[in-house]
Enzyme design. Structure first.
Site, PDB file in Angstrom:
ATOM      1  N   LYS A  96     -32.140  -3.667  65.978  1.00 53.47           N
ATOM      2  CA  LYS A  96     -32.292  -3.688  64.544  1.00 53.47           C
ATOM      3  C   LYS A  96     -31.073  -3.870  63.778  1.00 53.47           C
ATOM      4  O   LYS A  96     -30.748  -4.900  62.845  1.00 53.47           O
ATOM      5  CB  LYS A  96     -33.126  -2.644  63.735  1.00 53.47           C
ATOM      6  N   THR A  97     -30.102  -2.974  64.024  1.00 49.54           N
ATOM      7  CA  THR A  97     -28.658  -3.047  63.432  1.00 49.54           C
ATOM      8  C   THR A  97     -28.088  -4.504  63.907  1.00 49.54           C
ATOM      9  O   THR A  97     -27.436  -5.001  63.030  1.00 49.54           O
ATOM     10  CB  THR A  97     -27.918  -1.832  63.970  1.00 49.54           C
TER      11      THR A  97
ATOM     12  N   ARG B   6     -35.576   8.154  71.813  1.00 47.58           N
ATOM     13  CA  ARG B   6     -34.160   8.578  71.886  1.00 47.58           C
ATOM     14  C   ARG B   6     -33.841   8.339  73.277  1.00 47.58           C
ATOM     15  O   ARG B   6     -32.277   8.265  73.797  1.00 47.58           O
ATOM     16  CB  ARG B   6     -33.844   9.463  71.374  1.00 47.58           C
TER      17      ARG B   6
ATOM     18  N   GLN C  10     -41.577   4.775  62.574  1.00 50.03           N
ATOM     19  CA  GLN C  10     -40.487   5.605  62.586  1.00 50.03           C
ATOM     20  C   GLN C  10     -40.043   6.148  61.116  1.00 50.03           C
ATOM     21  O   GLN C  10     -39.002   6.734  60.890  1.00 50.03           O
ATOM     22  CB  GLN C  10     -39.000   4.820  63.001  1.00 50.03           C
TER      23      GLN C  10
ATOM     24  N   ASP D 125     -31.851  -2.004  55.432  1.00 52.20           N
ATOM     25  CA  ASP D 125     -32.020  -0.969  56.730  1.00 52.20           C
ATOM     26  C   ASP D 125     -33.035  -0.133  56.441  1.00 52.20           C
ATOM     27  O   ASP D 125     -32.931   0.405  55.269  1.00 52.20           O
ATOM     28  CB  ASP D 125     -30.830  -0.506  57.223  1.00 52.20           C
ATOM     29  N   GLU D 126     -33.800   0.179  57.690  1.00 56.49           N
ATOM     30  CA  GLU D 126     -34.784   1.302  57.355  1.00 56.49           C
ATOM     31  C   GLU D 126     -35.479   1.130  56.408  1.00 56.49           C
ATOM     32  O   GLU D 126     -35.860   2.289  55.631  1.00 56.49           O
ATOM     33  CB  GLU D 126     -33.757   2.719  57.315  1.00 56.49           C
TER      34      GLU D 126
END
Length: 721
Positions: free
Chosen positions: A35-36, A603, A251, A220-221
């Site tokens: 995503k980044t 993770r 998330q 973002d997020e």
DNA sequence: TACTATTTAATTTTT
DNA sequence: TTAAATAGTA
């Protein structure tokens, strides 16, 4: 123009997002789906291909780390600095806007930011001043209430309390808190966002200016935005701005801080034509890990729905370890890390994740014993340390004498004979006459102070004035250096010959070098000291400095979001701890815990260990717990039980289908860990452990009178209690 | 006023 | 167990 570097390395979905037409886009990006990368490449695409000036782009993140990373990667990809691109956190950008337009929203030019510690202190003060009982009105809870209102965009006047007296009192406290902040020129974190939003509403011409400027807004997020943040973005985007939002509803783990996953649905309603793109290919984890994570999250009902997949191979099964207690758990985890390191891997590639900070202690103990370097994230951060806050309070008083919070903090630090009585007098007089503490002190609390108190107080006032004069023409770091010495802080801590005193001195010296290396953001247009103070509040810094050493990583599941590690341990997978007991009875809370579990599992890149202990020492007493329900949600085909010290053949976790909410680890004989039993000879005790099943089973019982004993079930004739 | 002893309560914490 | 806030004492 060569666009190869921008789109060549992307998969189809990523490329679709990056090269989308200049219209609203919502990217639903699963864990580890890049995503980044998409955000960074989108910015590069807009600049390089669409010919948009960086000046017209705003990119918003939640953490300073994320925004630093984004800026760095954009500049790397574009191969040029982009100073006029606005990249920052919601709070950072709001702060910048407020500095530029302070007068438009009724803030003094010199307003200062208070962190949540300061906020709590102030609220506690107000509760006391209102003559309320502090056990009924807990500062922490009042703070929570106020912030919640602010996160929802509500001022005291907007709140309808009806006949609810408790609520009415909370609103009263909120009101007086706000009046106090306004008088002192203080702004808390939530207030930054709220005022920034009010700036849009109050000043259409200012809004129009920024709307014209920012044709593109990237977020973002997005799942973590709260109501005010959403409203702020929504107004700024208006009809012409192009919103590019990236998020993952699975998330969302900050609901308790005001985050609203619903904002993702709302976005679709507000922009009916919004282009929705799902990034579902995961580049991080093995399929075992990913499938297990997917299986867990499927149990949530409120989802936008997506299914992550990977091209990676199965990998190792997820390892489950049932520890006897938290020490056994730690020993096991650390032994696995030693194996890992002995195989030539980096310690820094191993992470121990847990639900609550208190769990780190046992791991630290064992890591220390085995001489393995480690690093604990979270905890007290640099700018939050008491001695640093003391120093900052002096500096803040130099900027603004009316800063009551800072005044109270250092008026008697180091001790100079201004005790609680004196401060009370000063405060009472200030309150009665609507003065700042500083002004009240100047007048000797209206002449009510005795000679001794007057003398001590004036020494303090004079000290601050002298500091102001002496540092006037100094550079920032010289100012800091001068203030920590002359205020008496350094001499004060030098008297403390203990290790703690030494660390405090070191930290204060570190503050000087932080000031020396501090590079103000030119866009903020602030004098150096003011910029430094804002920086200290907005970016609390890291807890520990030694980043370079190869360390095992310890952190809470929350702070692991956004990170990845080849080897991950999730410890304390127990009912009551994870999911936490305070969330277990609230369906929404439980789903959030499950998302947290999903975040934790995703993770892991190649190896994931899940452990739980039958017995855990918490708050000084031993508690028994059952395995977390999340373990039962993972299909056994992805997992493998590990028992290095073969003790027992124990059943794997089972989901009890008859009572859908019960999960058991112990199918035998009605004996449960923690069960109270009575023995003919030994008296009463608690079951600690057991092995085998049926009549061959042996149980370990801790008897009140006789201590722990192993007994064979068929002989012992235990009576269940 | 300043220091020490006792009491109390304990998820998570991007800013 | 532990930190922090308060009560008690020099």
């Amino acid at each position: 123009m060569d666009v190869t570097p921008i789109i060549d390395t992307l998969n189809d979905a990523q490329r679709e997002a990056v090269t989308a037409p200049q219209e609203p886009v919502l990217v639903i990006a699963g864990a580890g789906s890049g995503k980044t990368r998409v955000l960074v490449h989108r910015i590069a695409w807009l600049v390089e291909v669409e010919g948009i000036s960086p000046h017209g782009i705003m990119a918003v993140t939640f953490t300073n780390k994320a925004s630093a990373e984004m800026r760095g990667r954009v500049e790397q990809l574009l191969d040029m600095p982009v100073a006029n691109l606005w990249v920052g956190t919601f709070h950072g950008l709001a702060h910048r806007l407020l500095r530029r337009h302070a007068e438009d929203v009724g803030l003094p030019k010199t307003f200062q930011i208070i962190d949540s510690q300061d906020q709590k202190r102030l609220i506690r003060r107000l509760i006391k001043d209102s003559g309320l009982d502090e056990s009924t009105w807990v500062a922490r809870e009042v703070q929570y209430f106020i912030n919640k209102q602010k996160d929802e965009g509500r001022r005291p006047d907007h709140i309808d309390v009806g006949k609810d007296h408790t609520r009415a009192m909370l609103v009263r406290l909120y009101r007086s808190y706000q009046e106090n902040c306004d008088q002192n020129g203080l702004v808390d974190f939530a207030e930054l966002l709220l005022r920034a939003h009010e700036l849009w509403l109050k000043r259409p011409e200012v809004l129009a200016h920024y709307q014209r400027r920012f044709g593109h807004i990237l977020v973002d997020e997005f799942q973590d935005t709260n109501s005010v943040q959403f409203a702020w973005l929504r107004v700024l985007a208006g009809d012409s701005g192009v919103l590019f939002a990236v998020g993952d509803d699975d998330q969302s783990i900050y609901r308790w801080r005001g985050a609203k996953v619903e904002n993702m649905y709302q976005l679709k309603k507000d922009f009916p034509g919004i282009r929705e793109i799902k990034l579902e290919q995961n580049y991080r984890s093995t399929s075992n890990i990913l499938n297990a994570a997917n299986a867990i999250i499927t149990n949530n009902s409120e989802r936008l729905g997506k299914n992550l997949w990977t091209e990676d191979n199965e990998g190792e099964p997820i390892k489950l370890y049932n520890a006897y207690n938290e020490r056994d758990e730690a020993e096991f985890v650390i032994a696995r890390i030693q194996d890992w390191v002995n195989q030539g891997n980096l310690r820094a590639d191993a992470a121990i994740l847990y639900r609550s900070n208190a769990q780190s202690r046992t791991f630290e103990e064992y890591l220390f014993k085995k001489q393995i370097p480690y690093r604990v994230y979270g905890g007290l951060r640099f700018f939050e340390r008491a001695e640093i806050k003391d120093a900052l309070a002096y500096l803040r008083l130099l900027e603004n004498r009316a800063d009551d919070t800072s005044f109270e903090r250092v008026v008697n630090v180091p001790t100079r004979g201004i005790g609680a009585r004196t401060v009370d007098e000063i405060r009472d007089y200030a309150r009665a006459n609507a003065l700042s503490l500083w002004e009240s002190a100047m007048s000797n609390a209206g002449g009510q102070l005795n000679a001794r108190a007057t003398g001590a107080t004036h020494k303090f006032l004079a000290l601050v004035e002298e500091l102001a004069q002496e540092t006037e023409s100094l550079t920032l770091h010289e100012q800091v250096d001068h203030v920590i010495e002359r205020s008496g802080l350094i001499p004060h801590f030098k008297k403390d010959r203990s290790e703690q005193g030494e660390t405090r001195i070191e930290n204060l010296e570190e503050l000087v070098s932080a000031a020396q290396t501090f590079e103000p953001d030119e866009q903020d247009e602030l004098p150096p000291l003011a910029a430094f103070l804002s920086h200290a509040a907005l970016e609390a810094g890291e807890g520990q400095a030694d980043k370079w050493e190869d360390c095992v990583q310890l952190m809470t599941l929350h702070s692991a979001k956004g990170l990845e590690f080849p080897l991950v341990f999730m410890a304390g997978m127990e009912e009551g701890l994870f999911p936490h007991k305070r969330s277990i009875n609230d369906p929404g809370g439980l789903e959030e815990e499950r998302r947290l579990c999903y975040v934790g599992a995703t993770r892991a890149m190649s190896q994931l260990y899940l452990s739980h202990a039958d017995q855990r020492r918490m708050h000084g007493t031993d508690n028994f717990a059952q395995a977390s329900r999340f373990l039962a949600e993972i299909p056994p085909k992805y997992t493998e039980e590990v028992r290095p010290n073969i003790r027992v053949q124990r059943p794997v976790y089972q989901k009890n289908t008859t009572h859908s909410n019960t999960y058991t680890v112990t199918p035998t004989d009605g004996i449960q860990l923690g069960q109270r039993v009575r023995h003919g000879k030994f008296g009463e005790g608690t079951v600690l452990n057991y092995e085998g099943s049926g009549s061959h089973a042996r149980v370990q019982v801790n008897f009140e009178a006789e201590g722990t004993k192993w007994l064979v079930m068929s002989y012992a004739k235990l009576e269940l209690m």
